[in-house]
Design a protein around this motif. Structure first.
Motif, PDB file in Angstrom:
ATOM      1  N   GLU A 120      13.323  51.773  47.328  1.00 24.82           N
ATOM      2  CA  GLU A 120      12.036  51.082  47.317  1.00 24.82           C
ATOM      3  C   GLU A 120      12.200  49.632  47.738  1.00 24.82           C
ATOM      4  N   ALA A 121      13.303  49.029  47.337  1.00 25.95           N
ATOM      5  CA  ALA A 121      13.561  47.638  47.704  1.00 25.95           C
ATOM      6  C   ALA A 121      13.746  47.493  49.215  1.00 25.95           C
ATOM      7  N   ALA A 122      14.434  48.459  49.819  1.00 23.73           N
ATOM      8  CA  ALA A 122      14.596  48.440  51.275  1.00 23.73           C
ATOM      9  C   ALA A 122      13.247  48.543  51.967  1.00 23.73           C
ATOM     10  N   GLU A 123      12.382  49.413  51.459  1.00 20.67           N
ATOM     11  CA  GLU A 123      11.051  49.567  52.040  1.00 20.67           C
ATOM     12  C   GLU A 123      10.224  48.298  51.852  1.00 20.67           C
ATOM     13  N   ALA A 124      10.375  47.640  50.710  1.00 26.23           N
ATOM     14  CA  ALA A 124       9.615  46.420  50.441  1.00 26.23           C
ATOM     15  C   ALA A 124      10.021  45.302  51.398  1.00 26.23           C
ATOM     16  N   TYR A 125      11.309  45.176  51.657  1.00 27.64           N
ATOM     17  CA  TYR A 125      11.751  44.112  52.568  1.00 27.64           C
ATOM     18  C   TYR A 125      11.339  44.436  54.004  1.00 27.64           C
ATOM     19  N   ALA A 126      11.376  45.717  54.348  1.00 29.24           N
ATOM     20  CA  ALA A 126      10.906  46.121  55.672  1.00 29.24           C
ATOM     21  C   ALA A 126       9.428  45.770  55.849  1.00 29.24           C
ATOM     22  N   ALA A 127       8.645  45.944  54.792  1.00 23.13           N
ATOM     23  CA  ALA A 127       7.226  45.607  54.847  1.00 23.13           C
ATOM     24  C   ALA A 127       7.021  44.110  55.017  1.00 23.13           C
ATOM     25  N   GLU A 128       7.869  43.326  54.351  1.00 25.43           N
ATOM     26  CA  GLU A 128       7.752  41.868  54.477  1.00 25.43           C
ATOM     27  C   GLU A 128       8.124  41.421  55.882  1.00 25.43           C
ATOM     28  N   LEU A 129       9.150  42.022  56.448  1.00 21.66           N
ATOM     29  CA  LEU A 129       9.508  41.728  57.832  1.00 21.66           C
ATOM     30  C   LEU A 129       8.346  42.049  58.771  1.00 21.66           C
ATOM     31  N   ALA A 130       7.710  43.188  58.525  1.00 17.67           N
ATOM     32  CA  ALA A 130       6.620  43.634  59.391  1.00 17.67           C
ATOM     33  C   ALA A 130       5.433  42.675  59.357  1.00 17.67           C
ATOM     34  N   GLN A 131       5.223  42.027  58.233  1.00 19.52           N
ATOM     35  CA  GLN A 131       4.129  41.056  58.119  1.00 19.52           C
ATOM     36  C   GLN A 131       4.301  39.883  59.083  1.00 19.52           C
ATOM     37  N   HIS A 132       5.531  39.642  59.491  1.00 14.49           N
ATOM     38  CA  HIS A 132       5.824  38.541  60.409  1.00 14.49           C
ATOM     39  C   HIS A 132       6.261  39.054  61.779  1.00 14.49           C
ATOM     40  N   GLY A 133       5.977  40.324  62.041  1.00 17.32           N
ATOM     41  CA  GLY A 133       6.368  40.908  63.311  1.00 17.32           C
ATOM     42  C   GLY A 133       5.610  40.315  64.490  1.00 17.32           C
ATOM     43  N   VAL A 134       6.244  40.319  65.640  1.00 21.48           N
ATOM     44  CA  VAL A 134       5.635  39.810  66.881  1.00 21.48           C
ATOM     45  C   VAL A 134       5.971  40.762  68.021  1.00 21.48           C
ATOM     46  N   ASP A 135       5.193  40.671  69.086  1.00 21.84           N
ATOM     47  CA  ASP A 135       5.443  41.452  70.303  1.00 21.84           C
ATOM     48  C   ASP A 135       5.530  42.952  70.021  1.00 21.84           C
ATOM     49  N   GLY A 136       4.756  43.403  69.016  1.00 23.28           N
ATOM     50  CA  GLY A 136       4.756  44.814  68.695  1.00 23.28           C
ATOM     51  C   GLY A 136       5.961  45.281  67.903  1.00 23.28           C
ATOM     52  N   LEU A 137       6.824  44.364  67.513  1.00 25.93           N
ATOM     53  CA  LEU A 137       8.021  44.702  66.741  1.00 25.93           C
ATOM     54  C   LEU A 137       7.715  44.654  65.244  1.00 25.93           C
ATOM     55  N   PRO A 138       8.404  45.462  64.441  1.00 34.26           N
ATOM     56  CA  PRO A 138       8.168  45.450  62.994  1.00 34.26           C
ATOM     57  C   PRO A 138       8.981  44.386  62.269  1.00 34.26           C
ATOM     58  N   HIS A 139       9.227  43.288  62.952  1.00 27.74           N
ATOM     59  CA  HIS A 139      10.008  42.196  62.360  1.00 27.74           C
ATOM     60  C   HIS A 139       9.854  40.950  63.231  1.00 27.74           C
ATOM     61  N   PRO A 140      10.171  39.777  62.698  1.00 27.00           N
ATOM     62  CA  PRO A 140      10.151  38.583  63.532  1.00 27.00           C
ATOM     63  C   PRO A 140      11.267  38.648  64.573  1.00 27.00           C
ATOM     64  N   ILE A 141      11.139  37.867  65.616  1.00 22.84           N
ATOM     65  CA  ILE A 141      12.278  37.619  66.502  1.00 22.84           C
ATOM     66  C   ILE A 141      12.954  36.366  65.955  1.00 22.84           C
ATOM     67  N   PHE A 142      14.102  36.547  65.358  1.00 21.19           N
ATOM     68  CA  PHE A 142      14.774  35.424  64.720  1.00 21.19           C
ATOM     69  C   PHE A 142      15.305  34.454  65.770  1.00 21.19           C
TER      70      PHE A 142
END
Length: 256
Positions: A120-142
């Protein structure tokens, strides 16, 4: 856009951490001059903390608008919040607590006492990454991802001969039976790391020389995970002389 790998050698650990800190401050100024916010991935370990301490000790740190910088982590130990073994706690002590960052700018992995199971923790962090996703990606471009490298060549919590380095359909994975304690961890996956604009790997010590040499010689990422890591724009290995012992002279850069 160039995609380069460079090895920069420093005489000792002190020079290494100071040099990386100075370059980090300079690069953050450049990044924030051209975009509204920056996303940075931090790492743990003694050199990760040393770099952050050097940033904190630099008078130049006040030139950065830290309210525009978001901090993430490449991996985390599955231990309670505020545990001294957590990478985020080490980073807070070394630098972040002194920056007076907005709470929303710091993105730690969930802790083992936070009420979630490991998956569940892995899914929660994935969701947080997705909130900052760009260019159609489920995560920020760091913009900058810091990584340490283990003597076995592991990066984040992606270990040799384990399935984690092969995962491409998730952004975050739970890690069990880690060969390095503690046995349970959380980690970003290779595609997320490799989507970073710049990956800065900071290595010190003779025990890292073999892994670095193998990675630069084209070893399999399954056997030496760091061999499968490459940023979009640039990948820089910041190392001390001991860690550079097996790096061919032709791969050592004379300047950044």
């Amino acid at each position: 856009m160039t995609n380069e790998r460079r090895v920069l050698v420093h005489p000792d650990k002190g020079a290494l951490s100071g040099s990386v800190a100075a370059r980090f401050i300079t690069k953050m100024l450049d990044i924030l001059d051209t975009q509204a916010v920056a996303h940075v991935v931090l790492t743990g370990g003694s050199m990760g903390a040393a770099v952050l301490e050097a940033v904190g000790a630099s008078p130049a740190r006040t030139t950065i608008d830290w309210s525009r910088v978001h901090f993430w982590w490449g991996d985390e130990r599955w231990v309670p919040a505020r545990d001294s073994e957590r990478n985020d706690e080490q980073a807070r002590t070394a630098l972040l607590d002194s920056l007076e960052l907005p709470a929303g700018n710091v993105h730690p992995f969930p802790a083992s006492d936070g009420g979630l199971e490991l998956d569940e923790a892995a899914e929660a962090y994935a969701a947080e990454l997705a909130q900052h996703g760009v260019d159609g990606l489920p995560h920020p471009i760091f913009d900058i991802t810091f990584l340490g490298v283990g003597p076995d060549g592991h990066i984040a919590s992606l270990f040799p001969h384990r399935s984690g380095i092969q995962v491409t359909d998730r952004t975050v994975i739970p890690v069990r039976n880690s060969p390095k304690p503690p046995p349970e961890r959380l980690s970003l996956t290779r595609p997320v790391i490799n989507a970073s604009q710049r990956i800065w790997l900071v290595l010190a010590g003779a025990d890292k020389a073999s892994a670095l040499g193998l990675a630069l010689a084209g070893a399999s990422r399954d056997e030496v995970p760091v061999a499968g890591i490459k940023g979009r724009k640039r990948t820089v290995f910041f190392v001390d002389g001991d860690a550079a012992a097996e790096v061919p002279e032709t791969l050592i850069a004379r300047d950044y």
